[in-house]
Design an enzyme around this catalytic site. Structure first.
Site, PDB file in Angstrom:
ATOM      1  N   LYS A  13       1.008  -1.362   0.066  1.00  0.00           N
ATOM      2  CA  LYS A  13       0.092   0.051   0.094  1.00  0.00           C
ATOM      3  C   LYS A  13       0.957   1.342  -0.162  1.00  0.00           C
ATOM      4  O   LYS A  13       0.636   2.354  -0.792  1.00  0.00           O
ATOM      5  CB  LYS A  13      -0.818   0.084   1.168  1.00  0.00           C
ATOM      6  CG  LYS A  13      -2.003  -1.310   1.322  1.00  0.00           C
ATOM      7  CD  LYS A  13      -3.033  -0.952   2.382  1.00  0.00           C
ATOM      8  CE  LYS A  13      -2.443  -1.028   3.743  1.00  0.00           C
ATOM      9  NZ  LYS A  13      -1.799  -2.205   3.960  1.00  0.00           N
ATOM     10  N   ARG A  86      -8.917   1.899   9.375  1.00  0.00           N
ATOM     11  CA  ARG A  86      -8.766   0.211   9.670  1.00  0.00           C
ATOM     12  C   ARG A  86      -9.781  -0.148  10.689  1.00  0.00           C
ATOM     13  O   ARG A  86      -9.608  -1.487  11.124  1.00  0.00           O
ATOM     14  CB  ARG A  86      -7.385   0.294  10.458  1.00  0.00           C
ATOM     15  CG  ARG A  86      -6.201   0.082   9.480  1.00  0.00           C
ATOM     16  CD  ARG A  86      -5.131   0.058  10.595  1.00  0.00           C
ATOM     17  NE  ARG A  86      -3.734  -0.685  10.243  1.00  0.00           N
ATOM     18  CZ  ARG A  86      -2.794  -0.044   9.586  1.00  0.00           C
ATOM     19  NH1 ARG A  86      -2.985   1.098   9.186  1.00  0.00           N
ATOM     20  NH2 ARG A  86      -1.452  -0.794   9.544  1.00  0.00           N
ATOM     21  N   ARG A 125      12.075  -6.917   5.480  1.00  0.00           N
ATOM     22  CA  ARG A 125      12.406  -5.755   5.107  1.00  0.00           C
ATOM     23  C   ARG A 125      13.559  -4.945   5.947  1.00  0.00           C
ATOM     24  O   ARG A 125      13.377  -5.456   7.310  1.00  0.00           O
ATOM     25  CB  ARG A 125      11.123  -4.687   5.395  1.00  0.00           C
ATOM     26  CG  ARG A 125      10.365  -4.668   4.196  1.00  0.00           C
ATOM     27  CD  ARG A 125       9.105  -3.528   4.558  1.00  0.00           C
ATOM     28  NE  ARG A 125       8.057  -3.622   3.738  1.00  0.00           N
ATOM     29  CZ  ARG A 125       7.028  -3.232   4.325  1.00  0.00           C
ATOM     30  NH1 ARG A 125       6.640  -2.501   5.348  1.00  0.00           N
ATOM     31  NH2 ARG A 125       6.029  -3.357   3.262  1.00  0.00           N
ATOM     32  N   ARG A 158      12.428  -2.678  11.496  1.00  0.00           N
ATOM     33  CA  ARG A 158      11.558  -1.813  12.252  1.00  0.00           C
ATOM     34  C   ARG A 158      11.015  -2.872  13.401  1.00  0.00           C
ATOM     35  O   ARG A 158      10.572  -3.907  13.211  1.00  0.00           O
ATOM     36  CB  ARG A 158      10.333  -1.125  11.348  1.00  0.00           C
ATOM     37  CG  ARG A 158      10.239   0.074  11.398  1.00  0.00           C
ATOM     38  CD  ARG A 158       9.237   0.548  10.297  1.00  0.00           C
ATOM     39  NE  ARG A 158       7.808   0.067  10.484  1.00  0.00           N
ATOM     40  CZ  ARG A 158       6.770   0.330   9.574  1.00  0.00           C
ATOM     41  NH1 ARG A 158       7.101   1.071   8.696  1.00  0.00           N
ATOM     42  NH2 ARG A 158       5.731  -0.016   9.952  1.00  0.00           N
ATOM     43  N   ARG A 169      -0.468  -8.459  13.634  1.00  0.00           N
ATOM     44  CA  ARG A 169      -0.934  -7.317  12.831  1.00  0.00           C
ATOM     45  C   ARG A 169      -1.804  -7.935  11.935  1.00  0.00           C
ATOM     46  O   ARG A 169      -2.861  -7.419  11.396  1.00  0.00           O
ATOM     47  CB  ARG A 169       0.305  -6.503  12.010  1.00  0.00           C
ATOM     48  CG  ARG A 169       0.760  -5.662  12.786  1.00  0.00           C
ATOM     49  CD  ARG A 169       2.208  -4.836  12.378  1.00  0.00           C
ATOM     50  NE  ARG A 169       2.005  -4.415  11.086  1.00  0.00           N
ATOM     51  CZ  ARG A 169       2.914  -3.739  10.223  1.00  0.00           C
ATOM     52  NH1 ARG A 169       4.145  -4.215  10.580  1.00  0.00           N
ATOM     53  NH2 ARG A 169       2.580  -3.378   9.252  1.00  0.00           N
TER      54      ARG A 169
END
Ligand code: AMP
Length: 214
Positions: A13, A86, A125, A158, A169
């Site tokens: 996104k 959300r 990532r 992160r 999540r």
């Protein structure tokens, strides 16, 4: 054009949102980025949000809605929302305000992706601590492990991109956010695209989907 992006974490996104906003000359508003800049500036909102973000939980609706509505208020005519709404409460509040202003959403674009791929994308990532260059240990690894190709800086993960947090999540996505797919389908603005291709392929599908009449 007023668009929002839906889809699980890892569907791309952020990448697609920035590209599309640039292409259509509209503001890109990402609730996660707004929270992260509050965290790095050490604001009261940032201190509150960090606890939830690190745990992969949603920040409470009232503060989130206030923050994003302010950003929309200063965005001008067109915008693209990434990461908001959300929850159903966020969606109702957004649509209520847009309907009252006579500027309803143009489209809710759903980026669909197999969840195991989504997990690999996110948990792989890494970001350069020094220059911010992005990598992925699986799909776009640096030449030397843990070092930035561009500046030699250390690559870091992160805290909310660790695999256990990512899985949580996804659970939160199913419970709180996935119901928005049916909600926007009922409102007649949902468009779904396959987000498993290359970045260019996904952008092309998004542009084609946004061109279609609802
Ligand atoms: P993102 O960059 O969109 O993945 O967002 C990172 C984190 O910010 C999320 O895991 C949440 O903790 C928080 N967050 C972002 N957007 C929202 C939202 N609309 N509602 C609640 N929490 C959010």
């Amino acid at each position: 054009m007023r668009v929002l992006l839906l889809g699980p974490p890892g569907a791309g996104k952020g990448t697609q949102g920035r590209r599309l906003a640039e292409r259509y000359g509209i503001s890109y508003i990402a609730s996660g980025d707004l929270f992260r800049s509050n965290v790095s500036e050490g604001t009261e909102l940032g201190l509150l949000a960090k606890k939830y973000m690190d745990a992969g939980e949603l920040v409470p609706d009232d503060v989130t809605i206030r923050m994003v509505m302010e950003a929309i208020g200063s965005a001008g005519e067109g915008f693209l929302l990434d990461g908001f709404p959300r929850t159903m409460a966020q969606a109702r509040s957004l649509d209520g305000e847009l309907d009252r202003a006579g500027t309803p959403l143009t489209a809710a674009l759903l980026l669909s992706l197999d969840e195991e791929i989504a997990i690999k994308r996110i948990a792989g990532r890494r970001t350069c601590e020094r220059c911010g260059a992005p990598y992925n240990v699986e799909f776009n690894p640096p030449r030397a492990e843990g070092r930035c190709d561009l500046c030699g800086g250390t690559l870091v993960q992160r805290s909310d991109e660790r695999e256990d947090v990512v899985r949580h999540r996804l659970d939160v996505y199913h419970e709180s956010t996935a119901p928005l797919i049916g909600y926007y389908a009922d409102r007649g603005v949902l468009r779904e695209i396959d987000a498993s291709g290359s970045e260019d392929e996904v952008t092309a599908s998004a542009v084609a989907a946004l061109r279609e009449e609802p």
